[in-house]
Motif scaffolding. Structure first.
Motif, short mmCIF file in Angstrom:
data_model
loop_
_atom_site.label_atom_id
_atom_site.label_comp_id
_atom_site.label_asym_id
_atom_site.label_seq_id
_atom_site.Cartn_x
_atom_site.Cartn_y
_atom_site.Cartn_z
N TYR A 1 0.78 -1.06 -0.06
CA TYR A 1 0.10 -0.10 0.03
C TYR A 1 0.70 1.41 -0.13
CZ TYR A 1 -3.50 -3.37 1.42
OH TYR A 1 -4.43 -4.50 1.53
N GLU A 2 0.34 2.33 -0.33
CA GLU A 2 0.96 3.61 -0.50
C GLU A 2 0.82 4.52 0.65
OE1 GLU A 2 3.41 4.94 -2.64
OE2 GLU A 2 3.64 3.14 -3.65
N VAL A 3 -0.57 4.58 0.92
CA VAL A 3 -0.86 5.41 2.14
C VAL A 3 -1.82 4.99 2.76
CG1 VAL A 3 -2.58 6.48 0.46
CG2 VAL A 3 -1.66 7.84 2.49
N GLY A 4 -1.97 5.33 4.31
CA GLY A 4 -2.99 4.83 4.99
C GLY A 4 -3.77 6.21 6.01
N PHE A 5 -5.13 6.23 6.06
CA PHE A 5 -5.73 7.03 6.87
C PHE A 5 -6.24 6.44 8.10
CE2 PHE A 5 -5.60 8.58 2.38
CZ PHE A 5 -5.08 9.95 2.41
N MET A 6 -6.18 7.27 9.18
CA MET A 6 -6.88 6.97 10.39
C MET A 6 -7.88 7.96 10.65
SD MET A 6 -3.55 6.03 10.15
CE MET A 6 -2.38 7.15 10.84
N LEU A 7 -9.05 7.40 10.98
CA LEU A 7 -10.19 8.06 11.32
C LEU A 7 -10.34 8.40 13.01
CD1 LEU A 7 -10.70 6.79 8.39
CD2 LEU A 7 -12.75 8.14 8.45
N TYR A 8 -11.30 9.14 13.44
CA TYR A 8 -11.97 9.23 14.56
C TYR A 8 -13.16 8.58 14.54
CZ TYR A 8 -13.07 11.11 19.21
OH TYR A 8 -13.29 11.22 20.76
N PRO A 9 -13.56 7.80 15.72
CA PRO A 9 -14.64 6.84 15.53
C PRO A 9 -15.98 7.76 15.79
CG PRO A 9 -13.10 6.28 17.57
CD PRO A 9 -12.83 7.56 16.88
N THR A 10 -16.91 6.99 15.12
CA THR A 10 -18.24 7.53 15.21
C THR A 10 -18.98 7.28 16.45
OG1 THR A 10 -18.58 7.23 12.52
CG2 THR A 10 -20.40 7.37 13.97
N ASN A 11 -19.87 8.09 16.90
CA ASN A 11 -20.54 7.77 18.07
C ASN A 11 -22.04 7.29 18.07
OD1 ASN A 11 -22.23 10.23 18.02
ND2 ASN A 11 -20.38 11.29 18.44
N VAL A 12 -22.65 6.91 19.05
CA VAL A 12 -24.08 6.41 19.15
C VAL A 12 -24.96 7.29 18.36
CG1 VAL A 12 -25.96 5.50 20.32
CG2 VAL A 12 -23.76 4.46 20.62
N ALA A 13 -24.79 8.43 18.73
CA ALA A 13 -25.79 9.66 18.48
C ALA A 13 -25.73 9.84 17.11
CB ALA A 13 -25.31 11.21 19.12
N GLU A 14 -24.64 9.98 16.40
CA GLU A 14 -24.36 10.18 14.90
C GLU A 14 -25.32 8.89 14.11
OE1 GLU A 14 -20.24 12.18 13.70
OE2 GLU A 14 -19.95 10.53 14.85
N ILE A 15 -24.90 7.78 14.58
CA ILE A 15 -25.68 6.59 14.07
C ILE A 15 -27.31 6.63 13.99
CG2 ILE A 15 -25.88 4.20 14.48
CD1 ILE A 15 -23.05 3.66 15.02
N LYS A 16 -27.63 7.03 15.29
CA LYS A 16 -29.27 7.18 15.47
C LYS A 16 -29.65 8.23 14.53
CE LYS A 16 -30.83 6.62 19.67
NZ LYS A 16 -30.80 7.06 21.00
N ALA A 17 -28.81 9.34 14.35
CA ALA A 17 -29.36 10.75 13.77
C ALA A 17 -29.54 10.13 12.43
CB ALA A 17 -28.55 11.83 14.05
N LEU A 18 -28.28 9.58 11.91
CA LEU A 18 -28.47 9.06 10.35
C LEU A 18 -29.62 8.09 10.25
CD1 LEU A 18 -24.52 8.72 9.99
CD2 LEU A 18 -26.01 10.27 8.81
#
Length: 405
Positions: free
Chosen positions: A361-378
């Protein structure tokens, strides 16, 4: 109002449960699979991957029938026994730093269709069809859908009371997890739990969107009148504060014909880029991103606030897609593009560094975790997350409690 039912579980005898249960088939290396299939005749892996010759010539329906036949062999040999009366099951999973406790029950396909059971993840049609065929021919489901409900103190208290009785299972695995199950068959308790969930307005699928969609598809084929179990599917009901949400990090095989310098220059049009060099850096808040490229870690922060009011546009996985993966790296279909892979956030970012350093692989990206409130809102707004936005625990053992249809 959510409708749940107890069911007559098919389960291994207590003396064999630790030998029978297995992790997901994909979690094992080829060497581990070979060893378990050779030396453990009780492993549930024999059921989900029955031995046959000329694998390429075996059609899916024949393979799924062989799965059913192998389970029937285990039943005839007394490895599995069918519950005499319908039950709810309190299932506790203890890991080094986590303790998950929930209720195994049947959840209603009617609730799924009425959006009382809410979804946040898209499904692949071919996977839904494959698993529907699996259910049709095998006639059982060995793994529950992970379902969240709003925190309820009285349900927590009821669970704690049930846990004072003797469990039907209490065993450890080679991955240092402890699995404990209590059975609930008392009619008063069964009715209390059913009534309690009828007062809950929504349930949210945390993990298992393909399993639930497949169950609905099988239900809609028309033989649900003859089989009441087809009106429900097995779920693990857990309070929303008790799940653990990790991010899914991204690793990409190439830079879409950009040089390193061109790639970094394009990123800096939208992001403040800081070279962290050899520091193992990962995001500490929303709208921060980590990147590993050519031996160095970087932090990325958006230069400007988003002006969109769309909930989805504020999701970190969507921001990464909108600003980098699609316009710069040319990734369009994240579900099917072979140039991208995913690493769950419960794995160390060292694994990303190693895969990039190895040159695959050439590049990797790290994210911040989603939370329960975001999941429910979506889910409440009928919005669908990008593929591999969340890696959610707990994960379950296969062959522990089986839901027959």
């Amino acid at each position: 109002m959510a409708k749940i039912i107890p069911f007559q579980g098919l389960r291994p005898t207590a003396d064999k449960v630790s030998l029978v249960t297995s992790r997901s088939y994909e979690d094992y290396t080829a060497a581990e699979l070979a060893y378990l299939l050779e030396y453990n005749p009780f492993s549930f892996l024999h059921v989900i991957n029955p031995a046959y010759v000329n694998q390429q010539k075996v059609t899916a329906d024949k393979r799924f029938k062989m799965v059913s036949n192998k389970l029937n062999d285990f039943k005839k040999e007394g490895v599995f026994v069918k519950e005499e009366f319908p039950s709810f099951y309190i299932y506790q999973i203890e890991k080094k730093n986590s303790l998950f406790t929930g209720i195994l029950a049947g959840t209603a396909i009617e609730d799924y269709q009425k959006n009382i059971i809410k979804k946040h993840e898209d499904t692949l049609e071919y996977r839904v069809n494959v698993f529907k065929e699996y259910l049709h021919f095998s006639r059982f489901n060995p793994e529950p859908v992970l379902m969240m409900y709003p925190d309820q103190e009285d349900i927590n208290n009821w669970i704690n009371i049930q846990k004072q009785s003797d469990p039907i299972y209490n065993f450890s695995t080679v991955t240092k997890e402890r699995h404990t199950i209590w059975q609930v068959q008392n009619e008063i308790d069964l009715q209390w739990v059913k009534n309690k969930f009828e007062s809950i307005n929504e349930l949210y699928i945390a993990d298992g969107h393909h399993r639930s969609a497949s169950a609905e598809m099988l239900h809609n084929e028309g033989d649900q009148v003859e089989n009441n179990h087809l009106k429900y599917f097995m779920s693990y009901l857990i309070s929303e504060s008790n799940i653990k949400i990790y991010e899914y990090n991204r690793i990409i095989h190439d830079l879409n014909n950009h040089t390193k310098e061109e790639f970094l220059e394009k990123i800096q049009e939208k992001f403040i880029l800081e070279n962290k060099e050899q520091q193992l850096w990962k995001p500490t808040k929303k709208m921060e991103f980590g990147m590993y490229l050519d031996g160095d870690f970087y932090s990325l922060r958006l230069k400007e606030q988003l002006d969109s009011t769309d909930l989805l546009d504020h999701l970190d996985a969507q921001i990464l897609y909108n600003e980098i993966l699609n316009p710069i790296l040319g990734l369009d279909d994240l579900r099917n593009d072979a140039r991208i892979d995913y690493v769950p956030g419960n794995e160390s970012i060292v694994s990303i560094k190693e895969m990039v350093d190895d040159g695959e692989y050439e590049v990797g990206f790290m994210l911040y975790p989603t939370n329960v409130a975001e999941i429910k809102a979506l889910a409440d707004n009928n919005l669908i997350m990008p593929p591999k936005s969340t890696y959610i625990e707990p994960k379950f053992m296969n062959g522990l409690i089986i839901y027959e249809i």
